[in-house]
Structure formats: structure tokens, C-alpha cells
Scaffold this active site. Sequence first.
Site, short mmCIF file in Angstrom:
data_model
loop_
_atom_site.label_atom_id
_atom_site.label_comp_id
_atom_site.label_asym_id
_atom_site.label_seq_id
_atom_site.Cartn_x
_atom_site.Cartn_y
_atom_site.Cartn_z
N GLU A 256 -65.76 64.83 -30.91
CA GLU A 256 -65.86 65.98 -31.81
C GLU A 256 -66.15 67.17 -30.92
O GLU A 256 -67.24 67.29 -30.37
CB GLU A 256 -67.03 65.79 -32.80
CG GLU A 256 -66.94 64.55 -33.66
CD GLU A 256 -65.89 64.66 -34.73
OE1 GLU A 256 -65.36 65.76 -34.94
OE2 GLU A 256 -65.56 63.64 -35.34
N CYS A 295 -70.36 73.93 -35.36
CA CYS A 295 -69.00 73.63 -34.93
C CYS A 295 -67.97 74.00 -36.00
O CYS A 295 -66.80 74.20 -35.69
CB CYS A 295 -68.89 72.15 -34.60
SG CYS A 295 -69.46 71.11 -35.95
#
Length: 503
Positions: A256, A295
Site C-alpha cells: 500500500e 494516504c
Amino acid sequence: MLQLRSYVGGHWVAGTGAAQTLLNPTTEEPLAQASSEGVDLKAALHYARSTGGPALRALTFAERGAALKAIADAIQSEREPLLELGIANGGNTRSDAKFDVDGAIATLLAYAETASSLGQSKFLVDGEGIQLGRSARFHGQHIAVPRHGVAVHINAFNFPAWGFAEKAAVALLAGMPVLSKPATSSAMVAHRIMELIVANKLLPESALSFLVGGARDLVSHLGAQDVVAFTGSGETGVQIRSAPNVIREAVRVNVEADSLNAAVLGPDVEPRSDMYELFLKDVVRDMTQKAGQKCTAIRRVIIPYAVAASVREDLIELLGPIRVGDPKFEDTRMGPLASREQLADVRAGVQRLGGKHAFGGVGAVGSKGFFISPILIEDPGEAVHEREVFGPVAALVRYKDNPAEIVARGAGGLVSSVYSDDQEFIERMVGDLAPYHGRLFLGHPKIELSPGPGTVLPQLVHGGPGRAGGGEELGGPRGLALYMQRVALEGSRPVIQKLLGKT
Ligand code: NAP
């Protein structure tokens, strides 16, 4: 000073050698030290595989879920001190700290609920059985079983509680022991959670290990049954993926990484409409919540030429009153960045994006701490589609015809959002944007308490193609697949049926 310790091989172990000092990013005051030097990582992984693995696999899904519920309850009972730690060590406002800690609790509870629906079984039955020959006796059935390795979780600094929980809940429920490594600079929250789990014996022995300090050669000890789930920069993701043993032994890796999330305003949306106001609210929330260190935060604000001036002015007006300062004060809306390195990285990133600053700038805010103001950029260079600036920074990008083509220049992201009432436009955007994303958020003012695109929900997948790392986590029961081996059983139907507990 407080020395954070690792929990490996069933014991708390202090690192030796030079330690990293964890700071309060508001005051720059040292809070704790952490070092992983001297911790025998190979032995720690072996112990997790050989002790934690069998212990977890002996439990049913329902029993594993009960353990997740107990962890959620323990975090809930220690919520206030954990929020305080998030404020001190992460520079979080109280609301930012809640986002992290409550997100951890909610994710653990969601997987505890998934566990109850999976019941007394210890492995998953995947789909329907298949008749393979002319007679019904030749039968096939896919199942998924827990891998026999260890799940190594390497987390980023921005969500020490949620980052720990969103990975650990899924792996533990799947039946894999976990070694969790928080980012060092903000490790205090995860360390306290680990203390709670160990002190209250909430998991079987060595089902969960914990490493503070640098990862050192951790990845080099992984083999074919292990899994690495990494959250962090694309650069570190590449290093992990390209470790020789990871390539040679086909270690399963989930990354990720960075993401240039976009918010697209439809050409139909009139200034002052509810949809327009929602769009502005989501942009400002994402720029300032956790000082933009999310994020999933909106980085590119994609707007039609016709309303560009209005969006610019309205965003400036909304950003004006955002109070940047000590997060322990109630009227503070945005705290500091998490570390000195983050501040330097954000300043360098803003420089790289080019353009003009419609709001804010990279200058110092206050005399102490890693503060920066929100920055709204206009007329950025092409770098806006290449460089993620992990801070309170967003750029206005105008479009004439095809916003999806602009969004796709980001080369793969976690989430983008579309704000429009025009069904045809929405359908076109979904068709054109979906291949580049893990999630699409379709903003609508009638959704009550809409969390905006920046919130990751355990029921939906999190991850994205390309620049975002190509990973996928969460998504309810889908997430278990990362930690399980799918295997096709092929043979006599009655034998297979018996194996599955069907008579
Ligand atoms: P980072 O420097 O890559 O660090 C992330 C984690 O990797 C930390 O725990 C770090 O440990 C560890 N690490 C560093 N080098 C390693 C190596 N060679 N082998 C194994 N582990 C290693 O990233 P960051 O600066 O903390 O995080 C910011 C980035 O994370 C941003 O780019 C952001 O987009 C991304 N992020 C992505 C998501 C997502 O879900 N996609 C979520 C949050 C953040 P130490 O702390 O001990 O160095």
C-alpha cells in the site's frame, strides 16, 4: 527516558546499541527511545511460525473473532490515554487521534462480526462444488486454508492504531500469526496497544509479535509460506519486493503505497449548490485532517474552467480560519507534521509541484515544532501527477473536456471522488476511472454524515493499482485471501463432502 521494547519469542526485549529518539512533534521534546538492534529476528519469525501458527489454526473463526473483540474492548477501555499518546507522539488533534484509535476499534469489531458469520469452521469453502466428470462422483471444490508462515506487517507513521488493527485483524482471523512493526517515529500508540494485548493475554502465545525500531534484515528471513503486508512509500515497497529471497521464494507481498487521489467536480455542479458545498468541505477536510498525512487524502482538485475562479476563492475562504497550532488546544484545527523529516519532505515536494500558492506557503509556523500551513497550489507543473506531497497540500487542476484523462495521469491510486448530479457523467467517470483505482467515492449531499473519500471502511477494499502499490486489503471477508492458500480439491464427491462437514 521511556525505552520501547519489542515483544518476540514470548518475551519483551529491549534493543541494544544506538536508539532512535521519538519526539513530540509539537514541542520537539524527546518522549521515548526505540531500537531493534540485537533482536534476533530470524528466531522471532521462527517462534511465531512454529508456536503462534499452530495455536491460531487450532481455533475456529468464531474463536479467533472473539479474540479480536477482546482486543477492541481493551483498546476501548484505554481510549483516553491512547488519544493522549496520539496527540503527544503523533501531533494529532484530538479529532485526528480519534480517527486513528476509533478506526482501529471499528475495524477489529467489523472482523469480529465477520468471524461470527464464518462460525465453527477453521478454513473457508470457496464457491460451490463442481461436477467434473459425466458422473456426479468426480467432484471439485475450492477451499482456502491459513498459510503456515508468519504475516509480517510493516506500517507507516500516520495511523499507528488503525494501521496495526486493519492488518492484524484480517491476518489473525485468517489464522496466521503476525509480526507487526510500526513506523518508529510514532510507535508509542501501537506499543501501548501491544502492552494491553500481552498483559491481558488476549491472544494465544506468540500469535502476535511486535518489533520496534528499524526493520533491519527482517525481510531477508522470509520464505514461501510467509506474507508481507507493507504500508509506506513506494520506494521502500520496491526494496521489499525486490529482496532476492522474496523473488526467489515467491514470498507473497502486498504493498500500500503512494497515491495522487483526485476529486472531480462535474460540469453540471453550480456554485452554492449542496453538491458544490459538499465538494469544498471534503477537499478542506482532506487537506487538514491529520495535517494531510492520510494516504487517501485528496491531492488533485479537478475542476471545470467555468467554475475555477469560484472554487479557488471559496477554498481560500474556508482555509483562512483553520487554526494551526498545538493540537492539545480545542480550537486547533490542524497540528504539526509527524516529524522533522516529514516537514523537510513536504517542503521539497511543494517546491517540486511548482505553480503559484493560492493559499499558504512553506515558511515556518511558530518557533518550535514541525508545523506548516495548509497550501493550495494553482497552475502546478506536470509533477502534480507524479509526486505525492504527504502533507496539507492540494493543487487545483482545471479541465475542459475529459477529467478522467487527467486523473489517469496519476498512474494508479487508492481512491478518487466524483461530485455530480448528472448520471451520464457519473457513469462515464466510473467507466474511465475504475481501472485506475481501488475505490471510487461518489459524493452526494443527501448521504447523512458522509465520511468523505478519505475514510477507509473495513467492508470495502483498500489499495490500488500502479503507483498505489498494486495491493488490496480489507473488503470484509475478501481480505482473508491475502493470508490463505486457495487449493482445489479434486476427487470423490462423498469424500470431499465429508471433509467439508456435509453429510
Ligand atoms: P516509509 O519510509 O516507506 O516507511 C514505512 C515503514 O517501512 C516504516 O515502518 C519503516 O520503518 C519501514 N521501512 C523503512 N525501510 C524499510 C526497509 N528497507 N525494509 C522494511 N521496512 C522498512 O514510509 P513513511 O514515510 O513512513 O510513510 C509515508 C508514505 O506512506 C507516504 O508515501 C504514504 O503515501 C504512504 N502511505 C500509504 C498508505 C496506504 O494505505 N496506501 C497509508 C499510509 C501511508 P522505520 O519507521 O523504522 O523507518
